[in-house]
Write a protein that holds these residues in place. Structure first.
Motif, mmCIF file in Angstrom:
data_model
loop_
_atom_site.group_PDB
_atom_site.id
_atom_site.type_symbol
_atom_site.label_atom_id
_atom_site.label_comp_id
_atom_site.label_asym_id
_atom_site.label_seq_id
_atom_site.Cartn_x
_atom_site.Cartn_y
_atom_site.Cartn_z
ATOM 1 N N ASN A 73 0.832 -1.209 0.000
ATOM 2 C CA ASN A 73 0.000 0.000 0.000
ATOM 3 C C ASN A 73 0.861 1.251 0.000
ATOM 4 O O ASN A 73 0.530 2.236 -0.667
ATOM 5 C CB ASN A 73 -0.950 0.001 1.201
ATOM 6 N N LYS A 74 1.978 1.221 0.720
ATOM 7 C CA LYS A 74 2.900 2.362 0.714
ATOM 8 C C LYS A 74 3.526 2.550 -0.671
ATOM 9 O O LYS A 74 3.761 3.679 -1.099
ATOM 10 C CB LYS A 74 3.973 2.186 1.783
ATOM 11 N N LEU A 75 3.791 1.450 -1.363
ATOM 12 C CA LEU A 75 4.310 1.519 -2.732
ATOM 13 C C LEU A 75 3.286 2.208 -3.634
ATOM 14 O O LEU A 75 3.628 3.134 -4.383
ATOM 15 C CB LEU A 75 4.640 0.118 -3.255
ATOM 16 N N ILE A 76 2.031 1.771 -3.559
ATOM 17 C CA ILE A 76 0.973 2.393 -4.363
ATOM 18 C C ILE A 76 0.845 3.871 -4.002
ATOM 19 O O ILE A 76 0.761 4.730 -4.879
ATOM 20 C CB ILE A 76 -0.377 1.666 -4.149
ATOM 21 N N GLN A 77 0.854 4.168 -2.726
ATOM 22 C CA GLN A 77 0.755 5.551 -2.268
ATOM 23 C C GLN A 77 1.905 6.381 -2.826
ATOM 24 O O GLN A 77 1.716 7.512 -3.276
ATOM 25 C CB GLN A 77 0.760 5.587 -0.742
ATOM 26 N N SER A 78 3.103 5.837 -2.817
ATOM 27 C CA SER A 78 4.275 6.545 -3.323
ATOM 28 C C SER A 78 4.147 6.827 -4.823
ATOM 29 O O SER A 78 4.450 7.934 -5.284
ATOM 30 C CB SER A 78 5.531 5.723 -3.046
ATOM 31 N N ILE A 79 3.705 5.834 -5.589
ATOM 32 C CA ILE A 79 3.536 6.013 -7.036
ATOM 33 C C ILE A 79 2.497 7.094 -7.309
ATOM 34 O O ILE A 79 2.707 7.986 -8.139
ATOM 35 C CB ILE A 79 3.155 4.689 -7.714
ATOM 36 N N LEU A 80 1.373 7.025 -6.606
ATOM 37 C CA LEU A 80 0.324 8.029 -6.797
ATOM 38 C C LEU A 80 0.779 9.415 -6.362
ATOM 39 O O LEU A 80 0.481 10.415 -7.020
ATOM 40 C CB LEU A 80 -0.940 7.621 -6.042
ATOM 41 N N LEU A 81 1.502 9.486 -5.263
ATOM 42 C CA LEU A 81 1.987 10.768 -4.769
ATOM 43 C C LEU A 81 2.986 11.392 -5.742
ATOM 44 O O LEU A 81 2.917 12.590 -6.028
ATOM 45 C CB LEU A 81 2.611 10.602 -3.383
ATOM 46 N N GLN A 82 3.900 10.580 -6.280
ATOM 47 C CA GLN A 82 4.847 11.076 -7.287
ATOM 48 C C GLN A 82 4.084 11.641 -8.482
ATOM 49 O O GLN A 82 4.422 12.706 -9.005
ATOM 50 C CB GLN A 82 5.773 9.963 -7.767
ATOM 51 N N SER A 83 3.070 10.923 -8.915
ATOM 52 C CA SER A 83 2.263 11.349 -10.054
ATOM 53 C C SER A 83 1.536 12.655 -9.739
ATOM 54 O O SER A 83 1.557 13.601 -10.534
ATOM 55 C CB SER A 83 1.268 10.239 -10.404
ATOM 56 N N LEU A 84 0.910 12.731 -8.588
ATOM 57 C CA LEU A 84 0.167 13.931 -8.193
ATOM 58 C C LEU A 84 1.077 15.149 -8.090
ATOM 59 O O LEU A 84 0.759 16.223 -8.607
ATOM 60 C CB LEU A 84 -0.534 13.687 -6.852
ATOM 61 N N ILE A 85 2.216 14.983 -7.447
ATOM 62 C CA ILE A 85 3.150 16.101 -7.293
ATOM 63 C C ILE A 85 3.670 16.554 -8.656
ATOM 64 O O ILE A 85 3.735 17.755 -8.940
ATOM 65 C CB ILE A 85 4.309 15.722 -6.351
ATOM 66 N N GLY A 86 4.029 15.601 -9.510
ATOM 67 C CA GLY A 86 4.520 15.944 -10.839
ATOM 68 C C GLY A 86 3.483 16.674 -11.670
ATOM 69 O O GLY A 86 3.771 17.705 -12.297
ATOM 70 N N PHE A 87 2.246 16.170 -11.672
ATOM 71 C CA PHE A 87 1.190 16.799 -12.465
ATOM 72 C C PHE A 87 0.824 18.167 -11.907
ATOM 73 O O PHE A 87 0.590 19.111 -12.650
ATOM 74 C CB PHE A 87 -0.037 15.903 -12.534
ATOM 75 N N SER A 88 0.787 18.282 -10.584
ATOM 76 C CA SER A 88 0.460 19.552 -9.952
ATOM 77 C C SER A 88 1.530 20.602 -10.253
ATOM 78 O O SER A 88 1.222 21.757 -10.578
ATOM 79 C CB SER A 88 0.324 19.344 -8.443
ATOM 80 N N SER A 89 2.784 20.194 -10.169
ATOM 81 C CA SER A 89 3.893 21.100 -10.461
ATOM 82 C C SER A 89 3.843 21.554 -11.920
ATOM 83 O O SER A 89 4.063 22.731 -12.224
ATOM 84 C CB SER A 89 5.213 20.399 -10.167
ATOM 85 N N ARG A 90 3.537 20.613 -12.806
ATOM 86 C CA ARG A 90 3.455 20.947 -14.243
ATOM 87 C C ARG A 90 2.330 21.941 -14.496
ATOM 88 O O ARG A 90 2.504 22.925 -15.213
ATOM 89 C CB ARG A 90 3.248 19.682 -15.051
ATOM 90 N N LEU A 91 1.176 21.698 -13.909
ATOM 91 C CA LEU A 91 0.037 22.596 -14.087
ATOM 92 C C LEU A 91 0.371 23.991 -13.559
ATOM 93 O O LEU A 91 0.104 24.996 -14.216
ATOM 94 C CB LEU A 91 -1.201 22.037 -13.377
ATOM 95 N N GLN A 92 0.978 24.045 -12.384
ATOM 96 C CA GLN A 92 1.354 25.331 -11.804
ATOM 97 C C GLN A 92 2.336 26.069 -12.719
ATOM 98 O O GLN A 92 2.212 27.269 -12.930
ATOM 99 C CB GLN A 92 1.963 25.130 -10.422
ATOM 100 N N SER A 93 3.316 25.350 -13.260
ATOM 101 C CA SER A 93 4.289 25.972 -14.169
ATOM 102 C C SER A 93 3.606 26.569 -15.393
ATOM 103 O O SER A 93 3.888 27.703 -15.782
ATOM 104 C CB SER A 93 5.323 24.947 -14.634
ATOM 105 N N LEU A 94 2.719 25.787 -16.005
ATOM 106 C CA LEU A 94 2.050 26.263 -17.216
ATOM 107 C C LEU A 94 1.130 27.449 -16.938
ATOM 108 O O LEU A 94 0.973 28.325 -17.780
ATOM 109 C CB LEU A 94 1.270 25.125 -17.877
#
Length: 186
Positions: free
Chosen positions: A119-140
Motif C-alpha cells: 500500500n505504501k508503494l501504491i501511495q508513493s507512485i500516486l503521490l509522485q504522479s500527483l506532485i509531478g502533475f500539480s507542479s506541471r500545471l502550476q508551471s504552465l
C-alpha cells in the motif's frame, strides 16, 4: 537499477511479496521511439524504468504533446487508467534505448490487501504522479516560458541532454522555434 533490488531497498517488502512480483513481472529492452502504451487504451501495468528515458504524452490537435519525462528509478503509469480502469488519454513512448519492467497492476492490487508495504508503494507512485502533475500545471499557469526552461535546467538538467528538442518544447508548452530563441539567449 533493477526492480526487485529497488523495491527491497526502498519499500521493505517481504521476501514472499518480492518473489510474487518478480515472478509476474516482465522485463524487456525497448528501442528508441517504441510506444509501450498507446494513448486511448487501458493500462494494465505499472512500468519501472531500469534504464533509459520515456515520456508520457497525449494528443492535442493531432500533435503529440509531452506531458512528463521519466528516467531510471521512476515508476510510470497512466494513473487514471491503471488505478481507475479508464481509458488513458496518455501514451508512453521510449525516447532512448531502455530496459523497462512491467508489473501487472492486478497483482499489486491483490498484494495490497494483505500488505501495508505494498500500500505504501501504491501511495508513493500516486503521490509522485500527483506532485509531478500539480507542479506541471502550476508551471504552465503561472510561469513564463523562460522560467519554465530555467526550472527544467535546475531540476532535471539531464532531460536537456537526453530528450529530443521537440519533446522538450512541447513539455514546456512552447514551439521548438521559441525554445531555440530561449536557448540562444542563455
Amino acid at each position: 537499477m533493477q526492480l526487485i533490488p529497488y523495491l527491497e531497498m526502498n519499500y521493505g517488502l517481504s521476501d514472499q511479496v518480492l518473489q510474487e512480483i518478480d515472478k509476474a513481472s516482465v522485463t524487456k529492452q525497448h528501442g528508441k521511439k517504441c510506444t509501450i502504451l498507446e494513448a486511448g487504451n487501458y493500462a494494465k501495468n505499472i512500468f519501472f524504468i531500469e534504464k533509459g528515458l520515456v515520456r508520457l504524452f497525449y494528443f492535442k490537435g493531432g500533435k503529440a504533446i509531452t506531458h512528463y519525462f521519466f528516467k531510471e528509478g521512476d515508476f510510470v503509469a497512466g494513473a487514471e487508467s491503471t488505478f481507475l480502469q479508464r481509458k488513458s488519454v496518455y501514451g508512453i513512448e521510449v525516447l532512448e534505448e531502455a530496459v523497462i519492467t512491467a508489473v501487472p497492476f492486478s497483482l499489486i492490487n491483490t498484494l495490497a490487501v494483505d500488505s501495508i508495504a505494498v500500500n505504501k508503494l501504491i501511495q508513493s507512485i500516486l503521490l509522485q504522479s500527483l506532485i509531478g502533475f500539480s507542479s506541471r500545471l502550476q508551471s504552465l499557469q503561472f510561469e513564463t516560458a523562460h522560467e519554465r526552461y530555467q526550472k527544467l535546467i535546475n531540476q532535471h538538467p539531464e532531460i536537456l541532454l537526453r530528450a529530443p528538442l521537440g519533446d522538450i518544447a512541447s513539455f514546456l508548452g512552447i514551439s521548438q522555434q521559441t525554445l531555440s530563441v530561449i536557448r540562444a539567449q542563455r
